[in-house]
Design an enzyme around this catalytic site. Structure first.
Site, mmCIF file in Angstrom:
data_model
loop_
_atom_site.group_PDB
_atom_site.id
_atom_site.type_symbol
_atom_site.label_atom_id
_atom_site.label_comp_id
_atom_site.label_asym_id
_atom_site.label_seq_id
_atom_site.Cartn_x
_atom_site.Cartn_y
_atom_site.Cartn_z
ATOM 1 N N TYR A 156 41.069 36.419 40.781
ATOM 2 C CA TYR A 156 41.998 38.079 40.350
ATOM 3 C C TYR A 156 42.636 37.264 38.675
ATOM 4 C CZ TYR A 156 43.412 43.043 39.788
ATOM 5 O OH TYR A 156 44.285 44.076 39.523
ATOM 6 N N LYS A 215 37.614 14.115 52.030
ATOM 7 C CA LYS A 215 37.631 15.581 52.621
ATOM 8 C C LYS A 215 37.341 15.606 54.033
ATOM 9 C CE LYS A 215 36.349 19.556 51.279
ATOM 10 N NZ LYS A 215 37.514 20.373 49.777
ATOM 11 N N GLY A 224 38.227 37.183 43.640
ATOM 12 C CA GLY A 224 39.160 36.270 45.056
ATOM 13 C C GLY A 224 40.806 35.759 44.270
ATOM 14 N N VAL A 272 41.127 33.318 42.674
ATOM 15 C CA VAL A 272 41.953 32.184 41.465
ATOM 16 C C VAL A 272 40.598 33.535 40.498
ATOM 17 C CG1 VAL A 272 40.577 30.516 39.743
ATOM 18 C CG2 VAL A 272 41.285 30.465 42.370
ATOM 19 N N GLY A 324 33.679 37.132 40.778
ATOM 20 C CA GLY A 324 34.404 37.476 42.140
ATOM 21 C C GLY A 324 35.994 37.207 42.036
HETATM 22 P P1 NAD Z 1 38.516 33.412 47.508
HETATM 23 O O1 NAD Z 1 38.005 32.977 48.495
HETATM 24 O O2 NAD Z 1 39.800 34.004 47.580
HETATM 25 O O3 NAD Z 1 37.872 34.195 46.564
HETATM 26 C C1 NAD Z 1 35.966 34.647 46.391
HETATM 27 C C2 NAD Z 1 35.442 35.849 45.983
HETATM 28 O O4 NAD Z 1 34.688 35.242 45.372
HETATM 29 C C3 NAD Z 1 35.978 37.052 47.701
HETATM 30 O O5 NAD Z 1 36.774 37.947 46.548
HETATM 31 C C4 NAD Z 1 34.601 37.150 47.607
HETATM 32 O O6 NAD Z 1 34.568 38.279 47.844
HETATM 33 C C5 NAD Z 1 34.052 37.082 46.379
HETATM 34 N N1 NAD Z 1 32.394 36.954 46.243
HETATM 35 C C6 NAD Z 1 31.881 36.083 47.218
HETATM 36 N N2 NAD Z 1 30.602 36.270 47.250
HETATM 37 C C7 NAD Z 1 30.877 37.017 46.203
HETATM 38 C C8 NAD Z 1 28.971 37.742 45.377
HETATM 39 N N3 NAD Z 1 27.949 37.443 46.227
HETATM 40 N N4 NAD Z 1 29.616 38.272 43.864
HETATM 41 C C9 NAD Z 1 30.435 38.524 44.095
HETATM 42 N N5 NAD Z 1 31.899 37.643 44.615
HETATM 43 C C10 NAD Z 1 32.204 37.220 45.718
HETATM 44 O O7 NAD Z 1 38.364 31.833 46.638
HETATM 45 P P2 NAD Z 1 39.096 31.260 45.640
HETATM 46 O O8 NAD Z 1 40.039 30.487 46.336
HETATM 47 O O9 NAD Z 1 39.402 32.019 44.440
HETATM 48 O O10 NAD Z 1 37.798 30.177 45.356
HETATM 49 C C11 NAD Z 1 37.278 31.210 44.401
HETATM 50 C C12 NAD Z 1 36.258 29.490 43.976
HETATM 51 O O11 NAD Z 1 37.039 28.386 43.171
HETATM 52 C C13 NAD Z 1 35.342 28.466 44.814
HETATM 53 O O12 NAD Z 1 34.140 28.429 44.654
HETATM 54 C C14 NAD Z 1 36.734 27.947 45.287
HETATM 55 O O13 NAD Z 1 36.074 26.392 45.824
HETATM 56 C C15 NAD Z 1 36.779 27.574 43.731
HETATM 57 N N6 NAD Z 1 37.981 26.569 43.685
HETATM 58 C C16 NAD Z 1 39.030 27.323 43.999
HETATM 59 C C17 NAD Z 1 40.671 26.378 44.129
HETATM 60 C C18 NAD Z 1 42.212 27.804 44.072
HETATM 61 O O14 NAD Z 1 42.913 26.893 43.993
HETATM 62 N N7 NAD Z 1 42.053 28.770 45.305
HETATM 63 C C19 NAD Z 1 40.340 25.615 43.004
HETATM 64 C C20 NAD Z 1 39.076 25.021 43.250
HETATM 65 C C21 NAD Z 1 38.286 25.646 43.255
#
Ligand code: NAD
Length: 353
Positions: free
Chosen positions: A187, A80, A183, A185, A181
């Site tokens: 959606y 990391k 975001g 993932v 959430g």
């Molecule tokens: P993202 O930032 O695109 O989405 C996060 C969403 O959560 C956003 O829409 C944000 O507005 C919302 N959010 C924040 N605080 C909130 C709350 N208190 N209540 C409800 N919604 C809230 O991130 P992502 O890429 O979709 O990742 C989401 C999670 O999955 C993270 O924890 C990330 O570490 C984990 N993750 C992501 C991936 C990936 O491929 N993107 C892979 C493994 C793990």
């Protein structure tokens, strides 16, 4: 600052500290384990209260990547990168491009024992800047690209495995899921679930995405502090860490907890409380490995092969099945079983250098 007696030091192979006077870069790259291949894990760009906090994050997150990558049987180890956001960021006085160029040189100096990708606070544009200084970068727009759709696919598959274990059938028809959430993932996951026939309840701090889920997927919108307590079959944390804590757990009525967020359990001890509450918890680093699988498809092979990625997602389902089956048979928590599988797979050494 001590490394070897640090409480989060766990036999890390290397911990590098970088400083670049001109750009203000202060960063750590922690290489936890390279038995399976070059260490890989995203770079985080964050405001840390101290360099000690940044080091702690690097040590913990790199270890977690080793386990995640090993459980998914990938040809990469765990590492990391952590960049400390310059203190004068609020006034935007630092040169972001210069900072990420300096970080790219740092990644290059680690000479291929660490391959970086995106994490919190790092944008695709930053990755392009890093790439100007080093080839040890994955997940750029013109290569394997955004890992989120693959992560969502893996979580969807994992939810089906959990449904089979909890209810005897993996159909989504007639099932309800609360997604916290929406975001990248969350959606995409909501779309999969809706297409498969599930009804959705959603919450996000961003009203635009919940409104979209309502109009496109027929989702019901609830407040962010109420999403975990909805009367649904599955609670799916897809926002930030710590969604399962001493306050929320007693309010969660869902039988299954399965989502994309990292570090869903506020403390390791929550695993025991979740199991005692009769809930089936999908360990986050098992179910959300789709993204890193996508990265490995680029790091370990000459050509990005979507077929290979799909095969690894089939394996992810098998591992989820093994975790749930063994936890039930051995009277253990799903987290403990995942950790044990991780330890065993981490010991499998590959000659890659
Ligand atoms: P993202 O930032 O695109 O989405 C996060 C969403 O959560 C956003 O829409 C944000 O507005 C919302 N959010 C924040 N605080 C909130 C709350 N208190 N209540 C409800 N919604 C809230 O991130 P992502 O890429 O979709 O990742 C989401 C999670 O999955 C993270 O924890 C990330 O570490 C984990 N993750 C992501 C991936 C990936 O491929 N993107 C892979 C493994 C793990």
């Amino acid at each position: 600052m001590s490394i070897f007696s640090h409480p989060d030091f766990d036999g890390h192979e290397a911990v590098h500290a970088f400083h670049d006077e001109a750009s203000g870069l202060r960063a750590f790259i922690a290489v936890h384990n390279t038995n399976r291949g070059p260490a890989s894990g995203g770079t985080r760009f964050w405001s840390y209260a101290s360099d000690a906090d940044a080091l702690t994050d690097a040590l913990r997150l790199s270890r977690a990547m080793s386990y995640k990558n090993a459980v998914a049987r990938l040809g990469i180890g765990g590492g990391k990168g952590v960049i400390m956001r310059p203190a004068n960021f609020a006034s935007d006085q630092f040169d972001r491009e210069a900072l990420f160029r300096a970080y790219g040189r740092a990644v290059n100096d680690v000479a291929g024992t660490y391959v970086t990708a995106e994490d919190v606070g790092v944008s695709p544009a930053d990755m392009v800047t890093i790439k100007t200084q080093t080839d040890f970068v994955a997940g750029l727009p013109d290569t394997s690209g955004d890992p989120s759709p693959v992560t969502a696919d893996g979580v969807f598959r994992g939810i089906r495995v959990a449904l089979r274990h909890a209810f005897g059938s993996d159909t989504l028809e007639g099932r309800s899921v609360a997604v916290q959430g929406l975001g990248h993932v969350g959606y995409a996951l909501a779309e999969h679930l809706s297409q498969a026939g599930a009804s959705l309840i959603v919450a996000d701090i961003n009203d635009a995405v919940t409104a979209r889920a309502k109009s496109e997927l027929g989702a019901k919108i609830v407040a962010t502090d109420a999403i975990h307590a909805q009367p649904v079959d599955v609670f799916s944390p897809c926002a930030l860490g710590g969604a399962i804590n001493a306050k929320t757990l007693p309010q969660i009525t869902a039988k299954i907890i399965a989502g994309a967020a990292n570090n869903q359990l506020a403390t390791p001890a929550m695993a025991e409380h979740v199991a005692r509450a009769g809930k089936l918890y999908a360990p986050d680093y098992v179910i959300n490995a789709g993204g890193i699988i996508n990265v490995d498809a680029e790091v370990s092979y000459d050509r990005y092969d979507p077929e290979w990625v799909r095969g690894k997602l089939d394996e992810l389902e098998e591992t989820m099945d093994e975790v749930f089956t063994r936890a039930r048979k051995e009277g253990s928590t799903t987290s403990a079983i995942a950790e044990e599988i991780g330890r065993m797979r981490l010991a499998e050494r590959r000659d890659w250098r």
